[in-house]
Design a protein around this motif. Structure first.
Motif, PDB file in Angstrom:
ATOM      1  N   LEU A   1      13.473  14.571  -0.894  1.00  0.00           N
ATOM      2  CA  LEU A   1      13.976  14.790   0.110  1.00  0.00           C
ATOM      3  C   LEU A   1      15.237  15.340   0.343  1.00  0.00           C
ATOM      4  O   LEU A   1      15.814  15.546   1.421  1.00  0.00           O
ATOM      5  N   ASP A   2      16.787  15.261  -0.435  1.00  0.00           N
ATOM      6  CA  ASP A   2      17.539  15.264   0.079  1.00  0.00           C
ATOM      7  C   ASP A   2      17.671  17.045  -0.390  1.00  0.00           C
ATOM      8  O   ASP A   2      18.705  18.136   0.561  1.00  0.00           O
ATOM      9  N   VAL A   3      16.938  17.531  -0.567  1.00  0.00           N
ATOM     10  CA  VAL A   3      16.440  18.983  -0.602  1.00  0.00           C
ATOM     11  C   VAL A   3      16.038  19.886   0.263  1.00  0.00           C
ATOM     12  O   VAL A   3      16.230  20.518   1.335  1.00  0.00           O
ATOM     13  N   LEU A   4      15.170  18.990   0.820  1.00  0.00           N
ATOM     14  CA  LEU A   4      14.684  18.737   2.522  1.00  0.00           C
ATOM     15  C   LEU A   4      15.029  18.909   3.576  1.00  0.00           C
ATOM     16  O   LEU A   4      14.585  19.277   4.717  1.00  0.00           O
TER      17      LEU A   4
ATOM     18  N   ASP B   1      14.963  27.376  -3.385  1.00  0.00           N
ATOM     19  CA  ASP B   1      15.397  25.517  -2.956  1.00  0.00           C
ATOM     20  C   ASP B   1      14.537  24.561  -3.359  1.00  0.00           C
ATOM     21  O   ASP B   1      13.675  23.731  -4.123  1.00  0.00           O
ATOM     22  N   LEU B   2      13.275  25.255  -2.658  1.00  0.00           N
ATOM     23  CA  LEU B   2      11.902  23.548  -2.701  1.00  0.00           C
ATOM     24  C   LEU B   2      11.139  24.192  -3.437  1.00  0.00           C
ATOM     25  O   LEU B   2      10.712  23.064  -4.469  1.00  0.00           O
ATOM     26  N   ARG B   3      11.331  25.730  -5.218  1.00  0.00           N
ATOM     27  CA  ARG B   3      10.684  25.465  -6.306  1.00  0.00           C
ATOM     28  C   ARG B   3      11.467  24.690  -6.920  1.00  0.00           C
ATOM     29  O   ARG B   3      10.985  23.857  -7.874  1.00  0.00           O
TER      30      ARG B   3
ATOM     31  N   SER C   1       2.562  30.110  -4.899  1.00  0.00           N
ATOM     32  CA  SER C   1       4.233  30.027  -4.741  1.00  0.00           C
ATOM     33  C   SER C   1       5.101  29.866  -5.272  1.00  0.00           C
ATOM     34  O   SER C   1       6.414  29.685  -5.980  1.00  0.00           O
ATOM     35  N   GLN C   2       4.628  28.594  -6.055  1.00  0.00           N
ATOM     36  CA  GLN C   2       5.197  27.396  -6.784  1.00  0.00           C
ATOM     37  C   GLN C   2       5.514  28.670  -8.345  1.00  0.00           C
ATOM     38  O   GLN C   2       6.523  28.580  -8.998  1.00  0.00           O
ATOM     39  N   ARG C   3       4.394  29.597  -8.524  1.00  0.00           N
ATOM     40  CA  ARG C   3       4.353  29.833  -9.855  1.00  0.00           C
ATOM     41  C   ARG C   3       4.949  31.217  -9.582  1.00  0.00           C
ATOM     42  O   ARG C   3       4.325  32.417 -10.653  1.00  0.00           O
ATOM     43  N   TYR C   4       4.639  32.034  -8.598  1.00  0.00           N
ATOM     44  CA  TYR C   4       5.467  32.869  -8.383  1.00  0.00           C
ATOM     45  C   TYR C   4       6.797  33.596  -8.713  1.00  0.00           C
ATOM     46  O   TYR C   4       7.915  32.895  -8.605  1.00  0.00           O
ATOM     47  N   LEU C   5       6.998  35.041  -8.879  1.00  0.00           N
ATOM     48  CA  LEU C   5       7.919  35.087 -10.219  1.00  0.00           C
ATOM     49  C   LEU C   5       8.670  36.561  -8.763  1.00  0.00           C
ATOM     50  O   LEU C   5       7.851  37.437  -9.309  1.00  0.00           O
TER      51      LEU C   5
END
Length: 373
Positions: A88-91, A100-102, A129-133
């Motif tokens: 929540l603090d990042v969102l 930032d979301l990753r 998207s989480q695994r994208y480098l």
């Protein structure tokens, strides 16, 4: 010996067997021994299944399954709540980036020991998207170096002018790409200024005469500054309002109307006489001998309305650029040093610096400048 495991139906049949044995006059120990279970097991089974039929047993099994399902749903909802609470603090910030979301998802997984699939699904982040480098290309690294080099060389230019200079060097980029890299490198952002309203007559006609061709209107003005020892000096700036070419920046310790004529005369021989010369109402420009001389040689003087510097806006803007890019960035010790640096910058202003009013072109091309000199 391995422990025996009985299904619910087996337990119900054994209970019935023991109850029949008890009804035949046997004691509890004998009845349980014949069924192959202990007394404690019998009492535990009787407490849970005593008096049940097959239909009731099916209902109990259904309730147990439903209870397990509900417990699982509650546990999953509680886990989703914890995942969202961790991120929540990042969102909250509006300028949230994918990076930032990753990072928020990685921290949530570390604290809650959850799977990547579950965490991404709860937050709404695709696993791809989480695994994208992000693998920067070689040409982007070279573009960054070229961008930083030009930013250092022309410290007061914004990203739009730097984009034009990169395009001149052969880079196929647009200003959006350069703006992105500009922000990532933390380079200076030019400040935006409010636009001033134009001055009008009562009949809604614009007071300022607009330039229509080369040598139509020249504008002149003074810029004041001080050396490192505190002594003051003046600069006369001369600008062709149509081509935006800075014709001259004359630097002298003191300058009156005679020095103004002395600076303008070589320009008339080199570039030709303008039809009009626009100036403010300073004593150097309002002097009678200066005004008469201009009239004799066929030049019409234009003096702006007192207290309205925006009527001489072309020259005022040039003076502001001169102060930002040179006077505020350099500390001169002598007049000769100021002349050298300003003349070098003047060549750059006319031949290299893109001008927004000219569709990001320079007032005069480099080749034309070299031929002219």
């Amino acid at each position: 010996m391995a422990r025996k495991r009985f299904s619910d139906e087996d337990i119900l049949n054994l209970l019935r067997q023991i109850e029949l044995s008890l009804a035949g006059g046997n004691d509890v120990a004998t009845a349980c021994r014949s069924a192959g279970v202990s007394d404690a097991t019998y009492y535990k089974w009787r407490k849970r299944y005593g008096g049940m039929g097959k239909s009731q047993l099916s209902e109990l099994k259904g309730l147990e399954k439903e209870n397990q399902r509900l417990k699982k749903i509650v546990a999953e909802l509680e886990l989703d709540k914890l995942i969202l609470k961790e991120t929540l603090d990042v969102l909250k910030p509006k300028g949230l980036t994918v990076t930032d979301l990753r990072q928020a998802i990685v921290k949530a997984r570390q604290r809650l020991n959850t799977s990547e699939r579950r965490t991404c699904k709860t937050v709404g982040m695709p696993r791809s998207s989480q695994r994208y480098l992000n693998r920067p290309k070689d040409n982007e690294d070279r573009l960054r170096l070229a961008l930083i080099r030009l930013a250092k060389q022309y410290g007061r230019y914004g990203y739009r002018k730097i984009t034009k200079l990169l395009q001149i060097e052969g880079w196929k980029v647009n200003y959006k790409k350069i703006e992105k890299l500009w922000r990532e490198e933390g380079l200076q952002q030019p400040k935006r200024h409010k636009k001033k309203k134009r001055l009008y007559h009562k009949d809604s006609s614009v007071i300022r005469l607009r330039p229509k061709y080369e040598n139509h209107i020249w504008s002149i003005d003074f810029v004041h500054d001080r050396l490192s020892n505190g002594s003051s000096y003046k600069m006369l700036t001369v600008l062709d309002e149509y081509t935006r070419e800075a014709l001259c920046v004359a630097v002298k310790p003191k300058m009156g109307n005679a020095e103004v004529l002395e600076a303008l005369y070589p320009l008339f021989l080199c570039h030709g006489k303008p039809e009009f010369i626009r100036s403010d109402n300073g004593p150097e420009f309002a002097a009678e001998n200066f005004q008469k001389w201009l009239t004799k040689v066929g030049i019409k003087p234009i003096r702006i309305y007192p207290g309205s510097p925006w009527e001489n806006g072309y020259n005022e803007r040039f003076n502001g650029t001169l102060r930002r890019e040179v006077l505020n960035a350099e500390w001169f010790t002598t007049i000769e040093q100021a002349k050298t640096v300003i003349n070098k910058w003047l060549k750059q202003y006319n031949t290299i610096r893109p001008h927004q009013a000219l569709n990001m072109r320079t007032p005069i091309p480099e080749t034309l400048h070299q031929n002219g000199t």
